[in-house]
Design a protein around this motif. Structure first.
Motif, PDB file in Angstrom:
ATOM      1  N   VAL A   7       4.804  10.610   3.517  1.00  0.00           N
ATOM      2  CA  VAL A   7       5.487  10.686   2.181  1.00  0.00           C
ATOM      3  C   VAL A   7       6.767  10.058   2.250  1.00  0.00           C
ATOM      4  O   VAL A   7       7.384   9.420   1.113  1.00  0.00           O
ATOM      5  N   ASN A   8       7.508  10.416   3.289  1.00  0.00           N
ATOM      6  CA  ASN A   8       8.779   9.912   3.427  1.00  0.00           C
ATOM      7  C   ASN A   8       8.706   8.374   3.478  1.00  0.00           C
ATOM      8  O   ASN A   8       9.575   7.708   2.772  1.00  0.00           O
ATOM      9  N   LYS A   9       7.905   7.617   4.225  1.00  0.00           N
ATOM     10  CA  LYS A   9       7.627   6.424   4.120  1.00  0.00           C
ATOM     11  C   LYS A   9       7.419   5.755   2.823  1.00  0.00           C
ATOM     12  O   LYS A   9       7.924   4.796   2.365  1.00  0.00           O
ATOM     13  N   ILE A  10       6.552   6.399   2.255  1.00  0.00           N
ATOM     14  CA  ILE A  10       6.459   5.822   0.584  1.00  0.00           C
ATOM     15  C   ILE A  10       7.632   6.056  -0.324  1.00  0.00           C
ATOM     16  O   ILE A  10       7.948   5.233  -0.912  1.00  0.00           O
ATOM     17  N   ILE A  11       8.424   7.210  -0.138  1.00  0.00           N
ATOM     18  CA  ILE A  11       9.673   7.249  -0.599  1.00  0.00           C
ATOM     19  C   ILE A  11      10.736   6.292  -0.379  1.00  0.00           C
ATOM     20  O   ILE A  11      11.591   5.501  -1.194  1.00  0.00           O
ATOM     21  N   GLU A  12      10.601   6.099   0.946  1.00  0.00           N
ATOM     22  CA  GLU A  12      11.683   4.843   1.633  1.00  0.00           C
ATOM     23  C   GLU A  12      11.514   3.643   1.048  1.00  0.00           C
ATOM     24  O   GLU A  12      12.262   2.908   0.544  1.00  0.00           O
ATOM     25  N   GLU A  13       9.988   3.423   0.676  1.00  0.00           N
ATOM     26  CA  GLU A  13       9.561   1.944   0.404  1.00  0.00           C
ATOM     27  C   GLU A  13       9.930   1.941  -1.044  1.00  0.00           C
ATOM     28  O   GLU A  13      10.726   0.824  -1.605  1.00  0.00           O
ATOM     29  N   ALA A 142       2.137   7.369 -12.987  1.00  0.00           N
ATOM     30  CA  ALA A 142       2.303   8.638 -11.845  1.00  0.00           C
ATOM     31  C   ALA A 142       0.906   9.161 -11.579  1.00  0.00           C
ATOM     32  O   ALA A 142       0.469   9.352 -10.370  1.00  0.00           O
ATOM     33  N   LYS A 143       0.282   9.516 -12.583  1.00  0.00           N
ATOM     34  CA  LYS A 143      -1.216  10.047 -12.212  1.00  0.00           C
ATOM     35  C   LYS A 143      -2.075   8.873 -11.494  1.00  0.00           C
ATOM     36  O   LYS A 143      -2.735   9.257 -10.597  1.00  0.00           O
ATOM     37  N   ARG A 144      -1.877   7.790 -11.792  1.00  0.00           N
ATOM     38  CA  ARG A 144      -2.893   6.616 -11.154  1.00  0.00           C
ATOM     39  C   ARG A 144      -2.316   6.355  -9.714  1.00  0.00           C
ATOM     40  O   ARG A 144      -3.068   6.617  -8.732  1.00  0.00           O
ATOM     41  N   LEU A 145      -0.993   6.194  -9.425  1.00  0.00           N
ATOM     42  CA  LEU A 145      -0.502   6.026  -8.177  1.00  0.00           C
ATOM     43  C   LEU A 145      -0.443   7.153  -7.231  1.00  0.00           C
ATOM     44  O   LEU A 145      -0.962   6.916  -6.285  1.00  0.00           O
ATOM     45  N   SER A 146      -0.466   8.159  -7.596  1.00  0.00           N
ATOM     46  CA  SER A 146      -0.184   9.490  -6.931  1.00  0.00           C
ATOM     47  C   SER A 146      -1.762   9.669  -6.333  1.00  0.00           C
ATOM     48  O   SER A 146      -1.828  10.162  -5.085  1.00  0.00           O
ATOM     49  N   ASN A 147      -2.651   9.416  -6.985  1.00  0.00           N
ATOM     50  CA  ASN A 147      -4.015   9.442  -6.871  1.00  0.00           C
ATOM     51  C   ASN A 147      -4.706   8.463  -5.616  1.00  0.00           C
ATOM     52  O   ASN A 147      -5.147   8.769  -4.574  1.00  0.00           O
ATOM     53  N   ARG A 148      -4.066   7.165  -5.922  1.00  0.00           N
ATOM     54  CA  ARG A 148      -4.332   6.205  -5.110  1.00  0.00           C
ATOM     55  C   ARG A 148      -3.818   6.254  -3.681  1.00  0.00           C
ATOM     56  O   ARG A 148      -4.347   5.957  -2.823  1.00  0.00           O
ATOM     57  N   MET A 149      -2.552   6.972  -3.868  1.00  0.00           N
ATOM     58  CA  MET A 149      -1.768   6.858  -2.620  1.00  0.00           C
ATOM     59  C   MET A 149      -2.200   8.201  -1.777  1.00  0.00           C
ATOM     60  O   MET A 149      -1.916   8.185  -0.493  1.00  0.00           O
ATOM     61  N   GLY A 150      -2.795   8.991  -2.245  1.00  0.00           N
ATOM     62  CA  GLY A 150      -3.308   9.964  -1.672  1.00  0.00           C
ATOM     63  C   GLY A 150      -2.297  11.290  -1.580  1.00  0.00           C
ATOM     64  O   GLY A 150      -2.342  12.375  -0.682  1.00  0.00           O
ATOM     65  N   ARG A 191      -6.123  -1.855 -13.783  1.00  0.00           N
ATOM     66  CA  ARG A 191      -7.358  -2.589 -13.722  1.00  0.00           C
ATOM     67  C   ARG A 191      -7.465  -3.357 -12.289  1.00  0.00           C
ATOM     68  O   ARG A 191      -8.639  -3.524 -11.583  1.00  0.00           O
ATOM     69  N   LYS A 192      -6.251  -3.988 -12.065  1.00  0.00           N
ATOM     70  CA  LYS A 192      -6.243  -4.694 -10.842  1.00  0.00           C
ATOM     71  C   LYS A 192      -5.231  -4.475  -9.813  1.00  0.00           C
ATOM     72  O   LYS A 192      -4.245  -5.463 -10.038  1.00  0.00           O
ATOM     73  N   PRO A 193      -5.196  -3.719  -9.031  1.00  0.00           N
ATOM     74  CA  PRO A 193      -3.812  -3.578  -8.202  1.00  0.00           C
ATOM     75  C   PRO A 193      -3.749  -4.508  -7.233  1.00  0.00           C
ATOM     76  O   PRO A 193      -4.933  -5.151  -6.438  1.00  0.00           O
ATOM     77  N   ASP A 194      -2.600  -5.266  -6.947  1.00  0.00           N
ATOM     78  CA  ASP A 194      -2.330  -6.195  -5.867  1.00  0.00           C
ATOM     79  C   ASP A 194      -2.070  -5.607  -4.573  1.00  0.00           C
ATOM     80  O   ASP A 194      -0.768  -5.590  -4.227  1.00  0.00           O
ATOM     81  N   CYS A 195      -3.103  -4.884  -3.938  1.00  0.00           N
ATOM     82  CA  CYS A 195      -2.744  -4.255  -2.669  1.00  0.00           C
ATOM     83  C   CYS A 195      -2.154  -5.430  -1.758  1.00  0.00           C
ATOM     84  O   CYS A 195      -1.513  -4.909  -0.694  1.00  0.00           O
ATOM     85  N   GLU A 196      -2.832  -6.720  -1.710  1.00  0.00           N
ATOM     86  CA  GLU A 196      -2.324  -7.599  -0.580  1.00  0.00           C
ATOM     87  C   GLU A 196      -0.817  -7.786  -0.797  1.00  0.00           C
ATOM     88  O   GLU A 196      -0.156  -8.053   0.321  1.00  0.00           O
ATOM     89  N   ALA A 197      -0.143  -7.644  -1.953  1.00  0.00           N
ATOM     90  CA  ALA A 197       1.173  -8.008  -2.211  1.00  0.00           C
ATOM     91  C   ALA A 197       2.105  -6.660  -1.899  1.00  0.00           C
ATOM     92  O   ALA A 197       3.122  -6.639  -2.163  1.00  0.00           O
ATOM     93  N   CYS A 198       1.252  -5.360  -1.692  1.00  0.00           N
ATOM     94  CA  CYS A 198       2.203  -4.223  -1.888  1.00  0.00           C
ATOM     95  C   CYS A 198       2.481  -3.661  -0.552  1.00  0.00           C
ATOM     96  O   CYS A 198       1.933  -3.577   0.429  1.00  0.00           O
ATOM     97  N   SER A 199       3.864  -3.464  -0.243  1.00  0.00           N
ATOM     98  CA  SER A 199       4.356  -3.107   1.024  1.00  0.00           C
ATOM     99  C   SER A 199       4.241  -1.499   1.131  1.00  0.00           C
ATOM    100  O   SER A 199       4.529  -1.238   2.452  1.00  0.00           O
ATOM    101  N   ILE A 200       3.699  -0.962   0.285  1.00  0.00           N
ATOM    102  CA  ILE A 200       3.257   0.553   0.435  1.00  0.00           C
ATOM    103  C   ILE A 200       1.960   0.815   1.021  1.00  0.00           C
ATOM    104  O   ILE A 200       1.648   1.760   1.518  1.00  0.00           O
ATOM    105  N   ARG A 201       1.147  -0.250   1.039  1.00  0.00           N
ATOM    106  CA  ARG A 201      -0.171  -0.478   1.302  1.00  0.00           C
ATOM    107  C   ARG A 201      -0.254   0.237   2.795  1.00  0.00           C
ATOM    108  O   ARG A 201      -1.556   0.881   2.767  1.00  0.00           O
ATOM    109  N   TYR A 203       0.678   2.981   3.912  1.00  0.00           N
ATOM    110  CA  TYR A 203       0.680   4.446   3.746  1.00  0.00           C
ATOM    111  C   TYR A 203      -0.170   4.883   2.658  1.00  0.00           C
ATOM    112  O   TYR A 203      -0.102   5.912   2.331  1.00  0.00           O
ATOM    113  N   CYS A 204      -1.036   3.954   2.049  1.00  0.00           N
ATOM    114  CA  CYS A 204      -1.766   4.329   0.842  1.00  0.00           C
ATOM    115  C   CYS A 204      -3.195   4.621   1.317  1.00  0.00           C
ATOM    116  O   CYS A 204      -4.047   3.463   1.818  1.00  0.00           O
ATOM    117  N   VAL A 205      -3.705   5.434   0.705  1.00  0.00           N
ATOM    118  CA  VAL A 205      -5.211   5.713   1.069  1.00  0.00           C
ATOM    119  C   VAL A 205      -5.995   4.490   0.406  1.00  0.00           C
ATOM    120  O   VAL A 205      -7.037   4.063   0.886  1.00  0.00           O
TER     121      VAL A 205
END
Length: 212
Positions: A7-13, A142-150, A191-201, A203-205
């Motif tokens: 959680v702290n890593k996600i917040i920091e990023e 918030a609904k989409r991201l909080s679920n994706r991030m776990g 529709r299409k999250p850009d996971c490859e470009a995501c620095s939170i990846r 820490y993300c489920v």
């Protein structure tokens, strides 16, 4: 639930990526933010800002909205969708603000929830941006991201709100909500999250699953 470290890593990023994330709605007064937030239901903030640019020139006070011709108000806000319900709620909301709250937008969750058309999401927007009372705003991002991030497994916005309240430090609630919106628009799209470009990846489920 995710570990405190995750959680702290996600917040920091998110803080690194969006240090100045704030409310995307354009407003000058508490009433304007209240109206804009109600109009934003099932509508983009960008479109709401286009509509309110003219709307707030025509209706300047709670009295103006309360006394507005319903049909005229409906047409004024029509581009935001669900305009009949929104117009009715706005008129009744402003009437209650005048009659019960001396013309002032309330400063507590309990009082805000008394207003027609105001749920916890709208109330938290008002409390966080007007009265500096932290709150978790659960919109579609918030609904989409909080679920994706776990961060939660819930689908109900209220349950998601309370899950996030348990793991996000209280003083970060409002800004964290805005940062999720910014990240949802920029990277973690519906529709299409850009996971490859995501620095939170890391820490993300959801992001980790895309690696497999």
């Amino acid at each position: 639930m995710p570990s405190k470290e995750t959680v702290n890593k996600i917040i920091e990023e998110l803080e690194r990526l969006y240090p100045d994330a704030g409310c995307s709605l354009t407003y000058s007064t508490p009433l304007q933010l209240l109206i804009a937030t109600q109009l934003a239901a099932q509508c983009t903030d960008e479109r709401v800002n286009i509509v309110t640019k003219e709307l707030f020139k025509k209706y300047k006070t709670a009295e103006d909205f309360a006394n507005a011709d319903l049909k005229a108000l409906e047409q004024d806000i029509r581009p935001t969708g669900f305009y009949r319900n929104k117009a009715r709620n706005i008129k009744e909301c402003c009437r209650m603000i005048i009659e019960k709250f001396n013309g002032e937008v309330p400063d507590s969750m309990e009082k805000l929830l008394m207003l027609p058309g105001v749920g916890r999401k709208t109330a938290n927007v008002i409390l966080g941006n007007i009265y500096n009372i932290p709150g978790i705003v659960v919109d579609t991002h918030a609904k989409r991201l909080s679920n994706r991030m776990g961060l939660t497994k819930e689908e109900d916005p209220v349950k998601i709100e309370f899950d996030l309240m348990k793991i996000i430090p209280r003083e970060k609630w409002s800004k964290f909500s805005n940062q999720l919106v910014f990240h949802g628009r920029a990277v973690c799209k519906a529709r299409k999250p850009d996971c490859e470009a995501c620095s939170i990846r890391p820490y993300c489920v959801y992001g980790q699953k895309t690696l497999k």
